[in-house]
Scaffold this motif. Structure first.
Motif, mmCIF file in Angstrom:
data_model
loop_
_atom_site.group_PDB
_atom_site.id
_atom_site.type_symbol
_atom_site.label_atom_id
_atom_site.label_comp_id
_atom_site.label_asym_id
_atom_site.label_seq_id
_atom_site.Cartn_x
_atom_site.Cartn_y
_atom_site.Cartn_z
ATOM 1 N N SER A 1 76.626 96.907 -30.958
ATOM 2 C CA SER A 1 77.112 98.054 -30.656
ATOM 3 C C SER A 1 76.287 98.929 -29.629
ATOM 4 O O SER A 1 76.896 99.690 -28.820
ATOM 5 N N ARG B 1 76.806 97.770 -26.224
ATOM 6 C CA ARG B 1 78.334 98.222 -25.647
ATOM 7 C C ARG B 1 78.214 99.640 -25.091
ATOM 8 O O ARG B 1 78.577 100.057 -24.113
ATOM 9 N N ARG B 2 77.405 100.390 -26.073
ATOM 10 C CA ARG B 2 77.342 101.929 -25.751
ATOM 11 C C ARG B 2 76.509 101.956 -24.536
ATOM 12 O O ARG B 2 76.794 102.886 -23.515
ATOM 13 N N LYS C 1 75.956 100.039 -22.111
ATOM 14 C CA LYS C 1 76.784 99.720 -20.647
ATOM 15 C C LYS C 1 77.560 100.578 -20.399
ATOM 16 O O LYS C 1 77.716 100.826 -19.322
ATOM 17 N N ASP C 2 78.058 101.078 -21.315
ATOM 18 C CA ASP C 2 79.484 102.267 -21.136
ATOM 19 C C ASP C 2 78.728 103.247 -20.274
ATOM 20 O O ASP C 2 78.965 104.033 -19.346
ATOM 21 N N HIS D 1 88.803 96.287 -28.650
ATOM 22 C CA HIS D 1 87.601 96.930 -28.947
ATOM 23 C C HIS D 1 86.818 96.032 -29.577
ATOM 24 O O HIS D 1 85.593 96.053 -29.061
ATOM 25 N N LYS E 1 85.480 93.362 -26.768
ATOM 26 C CA LYS E 1 84.556 94.145 -26.110
ATOM 27 C C LYS E 1 83.196 94.249 -26.707
ATOM 28 O O LYS E 1 82.195 94.037 -25.919
ATOM 29 N N GLU E 2 83.246 94.668 -27.891
ATOM 30 C CA GLU E 2 81.863 94.992 -28.606
ATOM 31 C C GLU E 2 81.029 93.626 -28.771
ATOM 32 O O GLU E 2 79.819 93.529 -28.279
ATOM 33 N N SER F 1 79.829 92.449 -25.353
ATOM 34 C CA SER F 1 78.855 93.048 -24.675
ATOM 35 C C SER F 1 77.369 92.526 -24.629
ATOM 36 O O SER F 1 76.593 92.715 -24.196
ATOM 37 N N GLN G 1 82.737 92.797 -16.281
ATOM 38 C CA GLN G 1 81.507 92.765 -17.169
ATOM 39 C C GLN G 1 80.304 92.085 -16.622
ATOM 40 O O GLN G 1 79.142 92.194 -16.649
#
Lengths: 179, 248
Positions: free
Chosen positions: A146, A149-150, A152-153, B4, B7-8, B11, B45
């Motif tokens: 998580s 993900r955050r 990279k965003d 969602h 994607k998590e 990552s 990505q």
């Protein structure tokens, strides 16, 4: 661990460890201090580390702990030692159109919250799996995912908003193209 | 699995293919294969990750730091030898002594770290220019850089040639030695060329053992040094020689 394997570990991990340290503290002097300290501690604990392949995680965990304990709260007035002059990269030039350079990347990382910066820096070293990142930072695997993900965003948002404008950035040594 | 979640999970999927066989990514990868939008997201990505990883991979630690670490090898050898027989109290004592030596080396290393400061003759301005990765402060005008440097007690140019003073600024940086000397660097852009302006203080001015007022070349840099009211300054740039006269 014998001297040869210690030498091999320094050869393999000196640059990535320095890179990680620089992404955390952003000061080349402090980054070198952290890197050297981690290797010196490895030498001091060589007898206890039974498997050489554990050295990588051990080094990065040690460096991260030391950063948290001693460096995180003390961003001193920035000044770089004259004796500390980084080696220019000798790799082949990046393909045209790839305008992000090391300085941009560090600027962008530096703008991230520290919770996100450490896992993302390790991720971009590319030799760390999410499991290894979790072990180094001592956080659960789900948290690693998580946070990545955050992070990279946030990076994307800053890049798209021009936070690191490649046109105004400083070309990295050896990659200067004045076209 | 929804987008969602996929994607998590992805990552954490490395773009170099190292995770291709990891079963924890399998379901998320299959989800992307089935959904064209997700497939495009993953490709984008991975491209973003590769770009960022490539940029960071350019960073190298200073060679002197590596040499300093390897200089401790004799100590690590003693540690290894001592660790070989843990049953003997003598060996434990040797281990303790070796550890003490290593800790002493760490302490001395932190004091001496990279040896004595550079002396004139060892100093290469082009190498200093080439070492600049991170700036300490960024601003778009030279006056702001001068103010920032002045407020921090770093050397500031008394006056600058017009072309440099009016140039579009990028940022500045301060180098120091263990004798308290400092060199400020102001980075500006002129006609798309990056120009580094160095300002030396009294402690560092003698490092620059170069004739004043004459251009010279060093490691693909064109350089010139001059003095203004006893302040030593220099410029380093990779701009074409034809453009150099316009700088000063």
């Amino acid at each position: 661990m014998n001297p040869e394997s210690f030498r091999a570990i320094v050869h393999d991990w000196y640059d990535p460890l320095y890179r990680f340290a620089l992404s955390l503290c952003r000061n080349p002097d402090d980054a070198l201090d952290l890197t050297q300290s981690a290797f010196h501690k490895l030498a001091a604990n060589a007898g206890r580390l039974r498997e050489d392949n554990k050295a990588k995680s051990w080094l990065f965990s040690t460096l991260h702990r030391e950063f948290i304990d001693h460096y995180r709260r003390s961003r001193r007035f920035p000044s770089t030692s004259l004796d500390l002059v980084a080696e220019p990269s000798h790799e082949s030039p990046r393909p045209p159109g790839s305008s992000l350079d090391a300085a941009d990347a560090l600027e962008l990382l530096d703008a991230l919250d520290e919770r996100y910066r450490a896992p993302l820096s390790l991720f971009y070293l590319e030799s760390f799996s999410y499991k290894e990142i979790a072990a180094v930072l001592d956080i659960p695997i789900g948290t690693v995912m998580s946070r990545l993900r955050r992070a990279k965003d946030q990076l994307r948002a800053r890049l798209e908003n021009g936070a690191a404008n490649p046109g105004e950035s400083l070309p990295f040594p050896g990659k200067v193209d004045h076209g | 699995m929804d987008n969602h979640t996929a994607k998590e999970i992805l990552s954490a999927y490395r773009p170099n293919g190292a995770d291709a066989e990891d079963p924890n990514f399998r379901a998320a990868l299959q989800h992307c294969e089935r959904d064209p939008a997700m497939k495009a997201w993953l490709a984008d990505q991975e491209q973003f990750d590769r770009r960022f990883a490539d940029a960071l991979a350019d960073i190298r630690g200073p060679a002197k730091g590596r040499e300093s670490i390897l200089a401790t090898l004799p100590f690590s050898r003693e540690v290894t030898a001592a660790a070989g027989n843990r049953r003997s109290w003598l060996k434990f004592t040797a281990l303790g002594l070796a550890a003490l030596l290593v800790l002493s080396a760490v302490y001395m290393g932190s004091l001496l770290r990279l040896g004595p400061s550079l002396e004139p003759g060892e100093f290469a301005l082009s190498r200093l220019a080439g070492s600049i990765v991170l700036l300490d402060y960024r601003a778009s005008d030279v006056t702001s850089l001068q103010t920032w440097l002045h407020d921090r007690g770093a050397p500031v140019p008394g006056s600058l040639p017009e072309a440099l003073a009016l140039a579009s600024a990028v940022g500045c940086k301060v180098f120091s030695n263990d004798r308290g000397g400092q060199i400020s660097v102001l980075c500006v852009k002129i006609e798309g060329n990056l120009v580094h302006i160095f300002v030396f203080d009294d402690q560092t001015r003698d490092l620059l053992d170069a004739p004043r007022g004459q251009w010279w070349q060093e490691n693909n840099y064109n350089l010139i040094a001059w003095e203004d009211n006893a302040t030593v300054m220099a410029v380093a740039t990779r701009a074409e020689p034809l453009l150099l006269p316009a700088l000063l």
